[in-house]
Design a protein around this motif. Structure first.
Motif, PDB file in Angstrom:
ATOM      1  N   TRP A  22     -93.797  55.577  32.356  1.00 25.06           N
ATOM      2  CA  TRP A  22     -94.959  55.067  33.073  1.00 25.06           C
ATOM      3  C   TRP A  22     -94.520  53.955  34.025  1.00 25.06           C
ATOM      4  CZ3 TRP A  22     -95.123  56.917  28.215  1.00 25.06           C
ATOM      5  CH2 TRP A  22     -96.197  57.717  27.825  1.00 25.06           C
ATOM      6  N   HIS A  24     -96.204  50.464  36.124  1.00 25.64           N
ATOM      7  CA  HIS A  24     -97.272  49.501  35.835  1.00 25.64           C
ATOM      8  C   HIS A  24     -97.605  48.698  37.089  1.00 25.64           C
ATOM      9  CE1 HIS A  24     -94.907  45.728  35.946  1.00 25.64           C
ATOM     10  NE2 HIS A  24     -93.908  46.518  35.604  1.00 25.64           N
ATOM     11  N   VAL A  34     -98.842  45.528  27.978  1.00 21.82           N
ATOM     12  CA  VAL A  34     -99.425  46.853  28.179  1.00 21.82           C
ATOM     13  C   VAL A  34     -99.780  47.411  26.809  1.00 21.82           C
ATOM     14  CG1 VAL A  34     -98.147  47.309  30.309  1.00 21.82           C
ATOM     15  CG2 VAL A  34     -97.184  48.024  28.122  1.00 21.82           C
ATOM     16  N   LEU A 220    -101.206  51.087  32.864  1.00 23.69           N
ATOM     17  CA  LEU A 220    -100.089  52.015  32.982  1.00 23.69           C
ATOM     18  C   LEU A 220    -100.487  53.222  33.819  1.00 23.69           C
ATOM     19  CD1 LEU A 220     -98.676  52.034  29.341  1.00 23.69           C
ATOM     20  CD2 LEU A 220     -97.651  50.966  31.340  1.00 23.69           C
TER      21      LEU A 220
END
Length: 224
Positions: A22, A24, A34, A220
């Protein structure tokens, strides 16, 4: 199925299951949080980034932490350096002002009254010394240097590494203890961090958040 076909099938399955990653938001420097995706409970930043996850231990490496009692002469050409370390400490690294030039070194850790002998007259050629032990009950470490016909050794700096459960550390601010969370320190400088599922990576940090630090919770976005 023959051995070759079995191997090829396993290889295909490995290639067919890419690591989940992912990106961010907010690349500014500072601590970020997160929420861990259900599919990535061991989500982690790159290995060189300070980070930890809630619900599991982290290795915290801090400079000049604990109590250092200085060096004392314990005999002709012998200096002893005594350190008191925090609970959970399993490693001590020393950096001397100059090279020990092959001096013999003894080192003993103490778990209560029980001594754990780490080094016995080990010759150290350089200016650095790393000591490691298995017990998390060690509270003190004594390093003795036999410096005969050499310059008197002086400890310039030291680092202690301890194993910490974030939820159990009273000094850690409450906002860094949320369940199912990854906390990491973004270094800034325009660097783009990709967070991936990394079950084999042990979270480590050389920074332990203190009261008053700003924490930003970021969203995310799955990478293609």
């Amino acid at each position: 199925m023959g051995p070759l076909l079995s191997w090829m099938g396993a290889l295909w399955l490995t290639q067919a299951a890419p690591v989940a990653c992912w990106s961010h938001e907010d690349p500014t420097p500072g601590w970020k949080r997160v929420e861990l995706p259900a599919s990535a409970p061991q989500l982690a930043a790159p290995a060189d980034v300070d980070q930890f996850r809630s619900g599991e231990p982290v290795l915290v490496r801090v400079a000049n932490v604990g109590t250092y009692f200085g060096g004392q002469h314990v005999g002709t050409g012998r200096m002893a350096f005594r350190f008191q370390v925090q609970p959970g400490t399993t490693r001590l690294e020393l950096d001397f002002l100059g090279s020990l030039r092959g001096a013999k070194v003894d080192a003993t850790a103490y778990a209560g009254p029980r001594p754990l002998h780490l080094l016995d007259e080990r010759r150290i050629p350089g200016s650095s010394l790393m000591l490691e032990w298995g017990s998390e009950e060690v509270s003190a470490v004594v390093v003795e240097v036999h410096y005969h016909l050499r310059d008197r050794p002086v400890v310039q700096s030291w680092w202690a590494t301890r194993r910490v459960w974030p939820e159990r550390d009273a000094a850690l601010p409450g906002e860094f203890k949320a369940a199912r969370s990854l906390y990491f320190f973004h270094p800034g400088g325009g660097r783009v961090l990709t967070l991936c599922q990394q079950p084999d990576l042990t979270p480590r940090t050389s920074r332990w958040p203190q009261l008053g630090l700003r924490l930003v919770t970021v969203a995310l976005k799955p990478t293609p």
